[in-house]
Design a protein around this motif. Structure first.
Motif, mmCIF file in Angstrom:
data_model
loop_
_atom_site.group_PDB
_atom_site.id
_atom_site.type_symbol
_atom_site.label_atom_id
_atom_site.label_comp_id
_atom_site.label_asym_id
_atom_site.label_seq_id
_atom_site.Cartn_x
_atom_site.Cartn_y
_atom_site.Cartn_z
ATOM 1 N N ARG A 72 0.848 -1.198 0.000
ATOM 2 C CA ARG A 72 0.000 0.000 0.000
ATOM 3 C C ARG A 72 0.877 1.238 0.000
ATOM 4 O O ARG A 72 1.574 1.515 0.981
ATOM 5 C CB ARG A 72 -0.868 0.041 1.266
ATOM 6 N N ASN A 106 -0.433 -0.318 -4.500
ATOM 7 C CA ASN A 106 -1.846 0.045 -4.699
ATOM 8 C C ASN A 106 -2.226 1.194 -3.778
ATOM 9 O O ASN A 106 -1.352 1.800 -3.148
ATOM 10 C CB ASN A 106 -2.748 -1.185 -4.506
ATOM 11 N N HIS A 143 -0.642 -0.074 -9.472
ATOM 12 C CA HIS A 143 -1.991 -0.574 -9.765
ATOM 13 C C HIS A 143 -2.970 0.551 -9.449
ATOM 14 O O HIS A 143 -2.922 1.133 -8.362
ATOM 15 C CB HIS A 143 -2.266 -1.794 -8.869
ATOM 16 N N ASN A 145 -6.259 0.322 -9.329
ATOM 17 C CA ASN A 145 -7.527 -0.226 -8.806
ATOM 18 C C ASN A 145 -8.545 -0.521 -9.907
ATOM 19 O O ASN A 145 -9.716 -0.712 -9.613
ATOM 20 C CB ASN A 145 -8.129 0.722 -7.751
#
Ligand SMILES: Nc1nc2c(ncn2[C@@H]2O[C@H](COP(=O)(O)OP(=O)(O)OP(=O)(O)O)[C@@H](O)[C@H]2O)c(=O)[nH]1
Ligand SMILES: [Mg+2]
Length: 215
Positions: A72, A106, A143, A145
């Motif tokens: 994250r 992400n 990424h 999402n």
């Protein structure tokens, strides 16, 4: 795959996705729990599950096209738990498999882009994070999402030649016990450090108690 909406970790066991098609290939994803996520299961159990699952696959001549580590980018500190996950992950894969590894960042929607980029650079260049993994060929991919971005990441992995992970070589080719593998030894080292720390604390408390009793 099961995904969590709540605060508690929902992946407690290794699980496999149904097979789906992408770029003319049959794809199966293997999802694993993390190390010390919410303390529901001891790390040794998690390691055992992951190691046995991928070793069983290896025995059935199933080789992995790649390994994904998700980080994250919204975390403004890399906590002990994340560091341990990075370490264990690198020990499970080994340097030779790093060219088949993708580190996916992400949660970009929760971070200022410039901050995210600084964090990404830090992850890439610091030896306590992912420097060695990157040096050995691991790539960092963002990424966003969307399903498209997820497909792109998997497409990248499908270009790889399948790889044997360090833990598979150690346990099956070299017939090592889990505790002697790099990942097992890493975990054991951490546990021993903890034992030593608690023993020291216990000694200190005993001394303090002795002092109180004498008064
Ligand atoms: N907004 C946003 N949500 C995301 C992103 N990536 C994952 N999520 C959400 O984060 C939540 C947790 O996802 P999981 O896949 O369960 O996370 P996990 O790390 O596997 O968690 P456990 O297996 O439960 O330990 C889900 O609701 C996802 O949809 C992202 O890039 N942006
Ligand atoms: Mg999960």
């Amino acid at each position: 795959m099961r995904i969590g909406r709540g605060l508690e970790s929902c992946t407690s066991e290794v699980q496999r996705s149904p097979i789906f098609h992408l770029n003319g290939r049959n794809v199966c994803l293997i999802d694993t729990p993390g190390f010390d996520d919410t303390g529901n299961r001891p790390d040794s159990e998690v390691l055992k599950d992951i190691a046995y699952y991928i070793c069983e696959a290896y025995e059935q001549h199933i080789q992995l096209a790649g390994v994904v580590f998700i980080h994250r980018i919204s975390d403004f500190r890399v906590t002990g738990v994340t560091r341990r996950n990075m370490k264990m992950f690198q020990q499970l894969c080994g340097n030779d498999a790093m060219k088949n590894v993708v580190i996916v960042t992400n949660m970009w929607g929760y971070v200022d882009k410039a901050d995210g980029e600084l964090r990404e650079a830090e992850l890439r260049t610091k030896s306590i994070f992912l420097e060695e993994a990157i040096k050995n060929g691991a790539r960092i991919i963002r990424h966003d999402n969307s399903a498209n971005s997820a497909r792109k990441i998997i497409s990248e992995l499908l270009k790889n030649d399948p790889v044997t992970l360090q833990i598979q070589r150690e346990m099956l080719d070299q017939r090592m016990d889990l505790i002697d593998t790099a990942a097992g030894a890493e975990l054991n080292r951490e546990l021993m450090d903890q034992v030593k720390m608690y023993q020291k604390k216990l000694e200190e408390l005993k001394k303090e108690l002795d002092g109180v009793c004498k008064l």
